[in-house]
Structure formats: structure tokens, C-alpha cells
Design an enzyme around this catalytic site. Sequence first.
Site, PDB file in Angstrom:
ATOM      1  N   ASP A  54       0.708  -1.259   0.073  1.00 34.54           N
ATOM      2  CA  ASP A  54       0.003  -0.032   0.087  1.00 34.54           C
ATOM      3  C   ASP A  54       0.774   1.146  -0.103  1.00 34.54           C
ATOM      4  O   ASP A  54       0.426   2.235  -0.637  1.00 34.54           O
ATOM      5  CB  ASP A  54      -0.906  -0.166   1.304  1.00 34.54           C
ATOM      6  CG  ASP A  54      -1.757  -1.204   1.100  1.00 34.54           C
ATOM      7  OD1 ASP A  54      -2.182  -1.643   0.123  1.00 34.54           O
ATOM      8  OD2 ASP A  54      -2.040  -1.851   2.185  1.00 34.54           O
ATOM      9  N   ASP A 199      15.155  22.520  -2.927  1.00 33.50           N
ATOM     10  CA  ASP A 199      14.187  21.500  -3.680  1.00 33.50           C
ATOM     11  C   ASP A 199      14.547  21.328  -5.302  1.00 33.50           C
ATOM     12  O   ASP A 199      14.909  22.209  -5.863  1.00 33.50           O
ATOM     13  CB  ASP A 199      12.954  22.171  -3.849  1.00 33.50           C
ATOM     14  CG  ASP A 199      11.787  21.374  -4.642  1.00 33.50           C
ATOM     15  OD1 ASP A 199      11.949  20.212  -5.206  1.00 33.50           O
ATOM     16  OD2 ASP A 199      10.531  21.950  -4.687  1.00 33.50           O
ATOM     17  N   ASN A 239      -4.554  20.653  -3.508  1.00 33.90           N
ATOM     18  CA  ASN A 239      -4.617  21.883  -3.867  1.00 33.90           C
ATOM     19  C   ASN A 239      -5.669  22.960  -3.669  1.00 33.90           C
ATOM     20  O   ASN A 239      -6.359  23.225  -4.475  1.00 33.90           O
ATOM     21  CB  ASN A 239      -4.132  21.735  -5.349  1.00 33.90           C
ATOM     22  CG  ASN A 239      -3.523  23.012  -6.023  1.00 33.90           C
ATOM     23  OD1 ASN A 239      -3.688  24.168  -5.481  1.00 33.90           O
ATOM     24  ND2 ASN A 239      -2.514  22.937  -6.888  1.00 33.90           N
ATOM     25  N   HIS A 370       6.660  23.405  -8.089  1.00 42.75           N
ATOM     26  CA  HIS A 370       8.151  23.362  -7.790  1.00 42.75           C
ATOM     27  C   HIS A 370       8.799  24.471  -8.608  1.00 42.75           C
ATOM     28  O   HIS A 370       8.559  24.625  -9.683  1.00 42.75           O
ATOM     29  CB  HIS A 370       8.666  22.188  -7.955  1.00 42.75           C
ATOM     30  CG  HIS A 370       8.173  20.885  -7.229  1.00 42.75           C
ATOM     31  ND1 HIS A 370       8.675  20.893  -6.043  1.00 42.75           N
ATOM     32  CD2 HIS A 370       7.084  20.113  -7.290  1.00 42.75           C
ATOM     33  CE1 HIS A 370       7.761  19.687  -5.393  1.00 42.75           C
ATOM     34  NE2 HIS A 370       6.874  19.232  -6.153  1.00 42.75           N
TER      35      HIS A 370
END
EC number: 3.1.-.-
Lengths: 557, 557
Positions: A54, A199, A239, A370
Amino acid sequence: MKKNEQKSSLALKVIPLGGLEQIGMNITAFEYEDSIIVVDCGLSFPEDDMLGIDLVIPDVTYLKNNIERVKGFIITHGHEDHIGALPYVLREVNVPIYATKLTMGIIENKLKEHNLTNNTKRKVVKFGQSINLGQFRIEFIKTNHSIVDAAALAIYSPAGIVVHTGDFKVDYTPVFGDAIDLQRFAEIGKKGVLALMCDSTNAERAGFTSSERTVGRTFDILFQEHKNTRIIIATFASNVDRVQQIINTAYKFGRKVVVEGRSMVSVIETATNLGYLSIPENTLIDIEQLKNYPDEKTVIITTGSQGESMAALSRMAGDNHRKISIGPTDTVIFSSHPIPGNEKAVTNVINELLLKGADVIFQDVHVSGHACQEEIKLIYTLVRPKYAVPIHGEYKHLKAQAKIAKELGISKENIFILQSGDVLELTEEKAQVTGKVPVGDILVDGLGVGDVGNIVLRDRQHLAEDGIMIVVLGLDGASDELVSGPDIVSRGFVYVRESDELMEEARIVVNEAVDSCLSRGISDWGKLKSSIKDALGDYVWKKTKRRPMILPIIMEI
Amino acid sequence: MKKNEQKSSLALKVIPLGGLEQIGMNITAFEYEDSIIVVDCGLSFPEDDMLGIDLVIPDVTYLKNNIERVKGFIITHGHEDHIGALPYVLREVNVPIYATKLTMGIIENKLKEHNLTNNTKRKVVKFGQSINLGQFRIEFIKTNHSIVDAAALAIYSPAGIVVHTGDFKVDYTPVFGDAIDLQRFAEIGKKGVLALMCDSTNAERAGFTSSERTVGRTFDILFQEHKNTRIIIATFASNVDRVQQIINTAYKFGRKVVVEGRSMVSVIETATNLGYLSIPENTLIDIEQLKNYPDEKTVIITTGSQGESMAALSRMAGDNHRKISIGPTDTVIFSSHPIPGNEKAVTNVINELLLKGADVIFQDVHVSGHACQEEIKLIYTLVRPKYAVPIHGEYKHLKAQAKIAKELGISKENIFILQSGDVLELTEEKAQVTGKVPVGDILVDGLGVGDVGNIVLRDRQHLAEDGIMIVVLGLDGASDELVSGPDIVSRGFVYVRESDELMEEARIVVNEAVDSCLSRGISDWGKLKSSIKDALGDYVWKKTKRRPMILPIIMEI
């Protein structure tokens, strides 16, 4: 001065326990003397070869072994790859959680599901605010991302400051709240930053990521162009800004909004309660009320933008949704990009929707959360770190950011592409990887955490490829004579009626193998089993070019 | 005139037996009275849920049932999705094959592997040449595609002409041979064309597909930029023009070329023998000779551009290649795009290569072999068909071409998006789908063709998800008493030592279920088995939230 000198030569240790060279499972320990803090605690989704699994969580043995020094979890934002492992890890590493308001709201929903709310200390932190944990001070800095309330962190340690961006983009015109606090990045940069952990997700992409607000304008245009159909929009549940913009456009065009999909309903509820989403009165309606409005006066916001087979949109497309069926009076908008690996599933759903006559729009109704290359350069230039430690991404993304860092003048020796488990020691004087701590993937399958390992996965792979043949026989415990069987049962191998030639011959082959063993006085069960495996395996390969798992079971009668 | 009128009112039947609403498995029957011809005979690759399946071929029951009328296979080009099912289908529908020279060369390699070369009539056809088969005449027309010698077909029948493009693009500057024969498309268009069956693969993409030759220029630039490393280029084995351009650039830069990967070696051999590939002397070297040349003087052309786990490039990336290992002095170029569904596998290989220090280039070193929107418009405008029948593609691609056809003035009623099995009857007066013939996916697994069906696949899915628990017990045939067991063995469920609590309790649960049945006099094996399944299934679900397959086996002693 002696003491000070000694102190400053002590190193800050940065130890990623997951998240490097992979997407997801972000978790990084920062350690200075008696203090450890942990940034994020995410899960990752199973790879294709992790059959039946899972989700995947990080091995936190290192934290467990140093539990008395672990001061808390600092969470950058509320995405699964940053918070998803908390309910599992907290059972063993139960330390306080620090996060911004919406992030904490989402974490609390998660803890509630796992009945963990009462056991865990939680503290909501505001942007600009700092918390002190042992020898660390951690400041939360406002950023932008595809979920609101995302934070970068300035981690102050006696060895120096580390800036950790979390997942971020630069959005000068965000839908909710402020733009990323670039001034603060600059101020901290002025102080002198030891390391930047930035990032890397979009480090391969040139230019700037567009503002979330551009998607709102696209919705306006699409609603204008599709005035006569019902509109169904699939997007990521988390979102909130996207959902806000859909609601804004719907309201502008006088459409009622239905929210569908469990995770979508839950996030919208949390975001509304905490004040991150403002919904005009009488805009939201219950799914039961849909029938009271003409199609062209409704919008459905749904989960399933990644083609997930159990999500609401896939059920609609496959005619398995109890309330909503798709037809030629529907316009379906994918406000998303397929996450790598989901391309085919998404395409399948699109084809199903088109087949039902719907108009499907799946391009250019999404922006990334991003930072692209120019944004990454901006952050580096504001922060001016001594060391660069690219984070968040596969190796190719980390490598791409390393290239950018180099272009910006950071010398090659000061750029560190780490692997999970690496212990990076940082001081003003030098930086180096000095060791390794245990890390790994812990597989979660149903209620089982870590009980599915490589052997079980290998067996599942084997079973999936070619199925299983089970050979059962009964031996007299005293005389070692065959008193029952051999019987052969197969599953997932080939569909046979009992009488089929292949199975009949297989039985003869097994019988001969058993007879041959017993007549030679071989009654050791291990040897008997491997004779059966060999004989039957060879026969089946010759006949079918397949290798089903062969499992002999001997019963003592 | 009466006879003529009658004749012209007879319909041409177009019957796709595969390839619609899917990628691959292209095969279409054309039928007029006593004559049937079949265009292409492709395979498709298994979907994700077809566990363990090697490939998928079409159900050709319709051809078998009408075998006396089937005149031949007309093959448009040598890709697997157009020829791959031939070795299987020919065993039941053994009629002559017609194709251009290279296409036939590739087919012959395939037949050789299956020991079928001597059984099948084959005729090589030139562009511009026609063949007569029953009531049909079929003309081969030069096109361009990502494999040389691709043909479109003009199919002349008493009911009218059908133009079938095969897979195609418009390349005004092809690497080998002529550009697509647009003049001939125009001439046939002038005669009056009943229907156009046109490639839809890129119908969603605006503009024109670039010429194959542009990739050659890219190679020149990349070789210039990477003068000091070995260069490894992965591409599709069948793209002979691509291989030619790599060889040309290698020769220009004084590099020796090694060809690696079984299918790559085989296609290059065939193409060279048939004159489709010209290799300068002393350019090709054996892999064993690599060590005799400096890295910067060699190029390796390899299979594996789709991340296929067993292909040469993946083996190099994973350190499983016996001859070639990857390091910082390698530049690896992917001259390909990932086929939908392969994105993740390709990314994994890229990450592995980067980790070994190689420079990896995977963007913009490829052009598509399929026509974009402007090329599709060009063909429609030259051919001016009465009816449009979009082919080759998923439903969304067919739909996109239908939109183009409509824009070009073909009325909606004259555009047919067919499903596999539809019988489309065409005459000058009207066109309609009049029926359905049996079609379907025949799964090939090892030597088995069609012996893996839905039940076996469902079992494989189940086994893959949660594994299997096998319960064995021996009953006395006369008294129905339990004389042995129950024993429980599991695979792919959870890794347990014999003593584990879960398995121990499971045994007790099964024991109770059996006892309860036998004590109530229930000795019907079916009922006994379902009691065991229910009891054990409930227990395991409660404990683990998993549903392994439970397979009780009762032995009569």
C-alpha cells in the site's frame, strides 16, 4: 576564546533518512551534540515491483536508537511525501510536531484516522516565528507551493545556519496569502549561511514556473467556451488554491459546485474551517441536489486526476459511480499533470471519458508547485550558501541542481549529492560525509508494517508471472509408503479441467519422481520435495516455457 | 447497364480485427463478395494487468471461418505492431504474404525463428507495383516512417478505392530512398477515393513532424561536444535510418562502431544484406575489439531505449553486462522517446547511468515516425475521400483525426470511428456499420497461445496482491474423520517462521471450522472447503486487512 573555538569546530550533522535519489519519503535528521531535530516524515508510493504494497515508510532505527536526543518533527507542508509516515513513525518516535496551521490541520486528520490524536504533542507555528529545540532554533519562512501554508526553514545551530526550502516555487501573485518571503531569505543570506538544501524537482526545467493565478484565468476561458455543458474538474485534493479558483470561476458563471471524492471532501472541510478557503454562500451543493439543477449550471470538483482506479473520476468514467454518469453533455477538465508512472492510467481514463461522448481537456490547465531553474538560481543568489546540498528528487534532478550550483560559483567540493543514510558533517572549515546510518524502505501492506520483505515480494512476483502448482501427497509415517496422492492443484498457471492432458502427465511425472526416491530409500522430506520440484519444473518448462512456483506439501498420515 | 448497377451497389466491407481504440495489434480485413484480403497482422504488448503475459495477438476466428475466401496478407511495414502476430496467425490462416523488400526480410527473420519459412508463400512487391487478389487490386505507395520501406496501400475494389496510409509521416528529405509519393496520392485522389484510412497516432499534435535528417545534425553536434568520451546511443533496433546516421557521424569523427543487443544486430544484418544500410569499411568492430581502441574513438549502438529490463543498455546500467561497464568517461544518448507506459522504466535507467558518473542526454535526439496534424491535412487534401475512417491509435487519437476530417469539410455522417470487429459496408451511395464479427485478445504466455484467460489472470492478480494460504487436511474416506492436518502453508502472504502466532491461531481457526462441520455431519467436500475459506479469510482480514487467496485441499486417505 578557547571554549568558543572548540565549540565552533564541532560539526552539525545532516542525515537524510529517506527522500534522496527517490521521489517521496522525505525525512532528514539534523544533529548537534545532544540535540536531534527531524524535518518532515513522508511516505512514498510503492514501485511497480512492490506487488500488493500500500505504501512505503522510512526505516527510523537511527531515531529510535537516539530517542532521548530527538526533540521534535518540523513539518514543511501537508503533502503525503512529507507527512504520510507520521502515523507509523510516531508509534516508535513519539516527539512533538511543529507545523503551520493548515499543515497541522491535515496532520490532525491523519492522526485521527489512526487514533493517535491524544498521544502526540503538537504546536502550530506562524511564519516568521522561531522555535527552540535543544541546541537548535528553527525559523519558519513563507514560501509558495501547490498547497498553501508551505514553509522553508532556517535552522540555526552553533555550527551555522542551514536553509531548507522544503518544496517550493516563487509565486509573485499567489491565490491565497503572501508571496514567498524573499526578503527574509536575503536577510538570512546576509548573516552567512552554511548550507542550502534546495528543492530539485524541476531543476531540469529552464525558466520560471507560472503563477497559480494563471490557472484561474484558464478556468475563466474554459467556462466561457463550455457554457452549455456540465463541467467536471479533476485535480489534487490538497491543492486548496486550485479548488478556490474553480469555486471563484463557478460563482462568476452562476454554477453550483459539488465536491466528490473522500480526500477532496476532507481537505476542503479542513481548509474552510481554518480559513484557507472562502466559499460564497449557496455555491456548494450536495451531490443529491445535482438533479435539481440543469447540467450547464453545475460544476463537479473531483479526485482521480492521476487515473487512480478507485478514485471518483475513474468510477464515473467506468460507469461505476452511483451518483454521476458521464455523457455528451459533459466537459471533463484534468487540472493536473500525470505524475511519472501514472501516464497510462490517466490516458485510459481519458479514452473512457471520450468514448462516453464527453469533451475532455487535459493540456495546459495546470502549473507545477516546484521551482524551475531561474527560481533555484534566485534562491541560491539570495542565500549565498557555503555548501549546496540538493534535495527532493531522483538522482537526475539532484545532479541538475548541482550543475546550477556550480554555474553560480559554488565549488565542486562544496556541493554534496547525498544518499539516504549518509552522515554529512558541516562546519565553517569543512564538510564531509563521515559515516552511514541504517536506512531503508519499510513496506506497509494492510495492517502489517514491515512484515512483507524481500522473500514475500519475490514470491508475489513469481506467483504473478506464472502462478503456482501445488503437489500434495500423504506418506505413512512409519513405513514411508505413499498412501495418498500425489494430487496437483494449480492457480494462475493455466486453466485446466481435471482431465487435461498436461495435468495428467504432470501427475505421472511427479509419481515417477516420488517412486524413484522411495524405492532408493530416500525418505528425507527435503530431498523428496526437491526431487518433485525438479522433475515437475523440468516437465512444465519443456511443455509450456513457463516456470510456475512449485510447492510440494507432504502430509504424514 | 442493369448488371453494372447491381455490381456497384454491392458493398465493400472493411472489418478491423484489431488495432482500433488501442495501440498495436493492427489487422484489418477487406471483403468484397468472394474475396478477402488482410492488411497487416500485428501484436500488442500486454497491459499492466495482464500479469506474466508475453504478448497479445488478435482473435482471427473470422478469417478461419472464411478461410477459402482469404487471398493474402498485405503488410505495410516491418514493425511488431504490424507483423508480430504473423507467426501465430499463419498456423491457422496460411495464405501468401505481400510486402516490400525490407519488410519481407524482417518477416522472414521472424518466420525462421518459428520454423515457418517453408510453409508460407511470400512475394516482395515494389512501390508503384500492384497485385491482384480476387476482386481486389492493391497498389503499394511509397511513404516515410521510422522504418524504411513503409508503404501506403491503394485498395481497388469494384465498390471503389480505399487508401490506407499505414503508419506514415511526410519526410521531404529522408535519409534513405525517396520522399513519400505525394504525386501518386494526388493522382489517385483525382480518380475519386471512396475512403481514406489514415494514421491517427499524432493527430493530437499540431504542425509537422521533423525530418529524420534533423537527428543526424544533432548527432554531429553531440559528437563534436563529447569528443573525449565514449559515446553510447540507444535507439529502436528497427530504425535503420537512425542507425545509418549514427554510423555516418561516427565515421566522420573517426570512431569505430559496436552494435549491441540481439534485435539490433539482427536488423542491421538484414538491412545491410538487402542494401538499406551502407557501412563504410572498417567502421564496424566486434565488441571484443573495444578494448583495442581508446574510449573517445568508439561508439556503441544499443537496444534498451525503452528501459526494457533485459535489454543491453539496462544491463550496462545495472552492471549486469558482461562486456561493457559504464563510467564517467561515457556519454549515453537516448535517441528515442519513452513509449507511453515506459516513462518510469526509462527514468530508472537514466538515474542508474548518472549514478555511475556517465553524462546522459535524453531530450531532443529523436523525431517521431508519425504524421502530425498538418501532414494529416495534406493527405486528406490530396486524396479527397468521400468517407474518413481514422485508424492506428487510442480512441482519443481517432477522435482527434475525426475532428481534423470535419474541419476539412467531410460531413460528420461520413466519418467513422470504428471499434475492432465492426463491419463497415461502403458504397458510393452510403456507408454504415452493419454488423459485428468476433474479435478479442489472445494472450501468449511462453508456448501457450490462448490458454491463459480471465480466470488465470484474475488468480495471478490475486496472488500478486496478497499471496496464497494453502490448507491441507486428510480425511478418512470411510469414517469422514480428520486423520491428518490441517496444515497451513503460505507464499507471498507474510514471512513467518512455523511458530508464529498468526499461523498458529490460523490453524486453530481452521481446526474449529472443520470440527464444527464434521460434528454437524457435514462431510460434503465443497461445503467443508467453503467453511474453511470463510473462517480463515475472516480471521486473516481481521488480523491483517489482507485477503490472500485461500486454497483448501482435502485428501482422502
